[in-house]
Design an enzyme around this catalytic site. Structure first.
Site, mmCIF file in Angstrom:
data_model
loop_
_atom_site.group_PDB
_atom_site.id
_atom_site.type_symbol
_atom_site.label_atom_id
_atom_site.label_comp_id
_atom_site.label_asym_id
_atom_site.label_seq_id
_atom_site.Cartn_x
_atom_site.Cartn_y
_atom_site.Cartn_z
ATOM 1 N N PRO A 88 29.284 -7.323 37.078
ATOM 2 C CG PRO A 88 27.990 -5.375 37.185
ATOM 3 C CD PRO A 88 28.820 -6.296 38.009
ATOM 4 C CD GLU A 115 27.134 2.900 43.388
ATOM 5 O OE1 GLU A 115 27.626 2.719 42.259
ATOM 6 O OE2 GLU A 115 25.918 3.062 43.585
ATOM 7 N NE ARG A 153 18.925 -27.721 34.639
ATOM 8 C CZ ARG A 153 17.709 -28.247 34.753
ATOM 9 N NH1 ARG A 153 17.022 -28.070 35.860
ATOM 10 N NH2 ARG A 153 17.184 -28.944 33.771
ATOM 11 C CG ASP A 168 18.504 -29.083 30.660
ATOM 12 O OD1 ASP A 168 17.292 -29.352 30.611
ATOM 13 O OD2 ASP A 168 19.141 -28.954 31.719
#
Ligand code: SAM
Length: 245
Positions: A88, A115, A153, A168
């Site tokens: 993150p 964690e 893709r 797309d």
């Protein structure tokens, strides 16, 4: 394109990636997916891969040694490749970052759990971090699969002509246009007449106009970044008149 995934849950990754268009690309050998379980590199008979955090606090931290050996084994198996830690605190994934990864022939994706990972492993072995957004999921596997799916893709031959990545959303810096299939009328809602007109140029114009209009309504930041040519500006102006915005 080859993906090496360092994960405590190899069966999860292989199973999810085995479906649909990416599953077919793996079967056809266009995409290679290899998983490495740090537990297989643990030195004790319990396969320990985590330990309590120095300084105290809740949760467990992934240990350096089993992860390091798993990464080194992945490197040794197919030569050098960038190691990307799904985390993150990395820069947020976007089309440019996916495109840059698709230009590589191979990447190693490192999935954290608990964690997170001992910082020293990251210092020693990780080349880049990537986040899927400002929220926390339970492990790096889903983020790694998002990366692999989006990168795959763009690999030539993975999508058939009909599914071309060029159509797309984001490929042209625009959101996608709306799609319809049979029947022509559902609950009193008709398919836009132009789509059944057989006029391919009119269909192409209408789709571009819808993409421009929707992008302006939903993601004006994308339009600002991209800019418009004269024809696009005229289509967008007409869309705005039609939609009263
Ligand atoms: N304590 C960490 C924090 O607050 O940043 C969260 C650890 S999370 C429960 C376990 C693992 O999930 C992380 O090591 C990472 O690999 C993965 N992860 C969680 N959220 C993510 C995100 N938004 N993007 C990429 N990976 C993520």
């Amino acid at each position: 394109m080859r993906f090496d995934v360092i994960t405590l849950f190899p069966a999860m990754v292989r199973s999810v990636m085995g479906h649909g268009v990416i599953g077919r690309a793996i079967e056809a050998g266009r995409i290679e997916l290899v998983t490495w379980n740090p537990r297989d590199f643990s030195k004790d008979r319990h396969g320990t891969v985590d330990d309590r955090p120095y300084g105290g606090g809740p949760g467990m931290v992934m240990k350096v040694e089993p992860l390091r050996e798993a990464i080194q084994a992945a490197r040794a198996a197919a030569g050098p490749a960038p190691v990307i830690y799904l985390s993150p605190d990395g820069p947020t994934l976007d089309g440019d970052r996916i495109g840059a990864l698709a230009a590589q022939s191979r990447v190693i994706l490192l999935c954290g759990r608990y964690e997170g990972i001992d910082e020293r492993l990251i210092e020693l072995e990780v080349d880049a971090r990537l986040s899927i957004g400002d929220y926390v999921v339970s492990g790096g596997e889903l983020p790694a699969m998002v990366v692999m799916d989006a990168v795959a893709r763009l690999v030539p031959g993975v999508l058939g002509h009909a599914e071309s990545a060029a159509q797309d959303a984001f490929a042209e810096g625009l959101l996608d246009w709306p799609h319809y299939t049979r029947p022509e009328t559902v609950a009193g809602l008709d398919v836009p007449a132009v789509l059944t007109s057989g006029d391919h140029q009119a269909v192409a114009r209408w789709r571009l106009q819808q993409a421009l209009g929707r992008t302006r309504e939903r993601r004006p930041d994308l339009l600002e970044k991209r800019g418009l040519n004269e024809e696009e500006q005229a289509l967008l102006d007409a869309y705005r008149v039609e939609h009263g915005n």
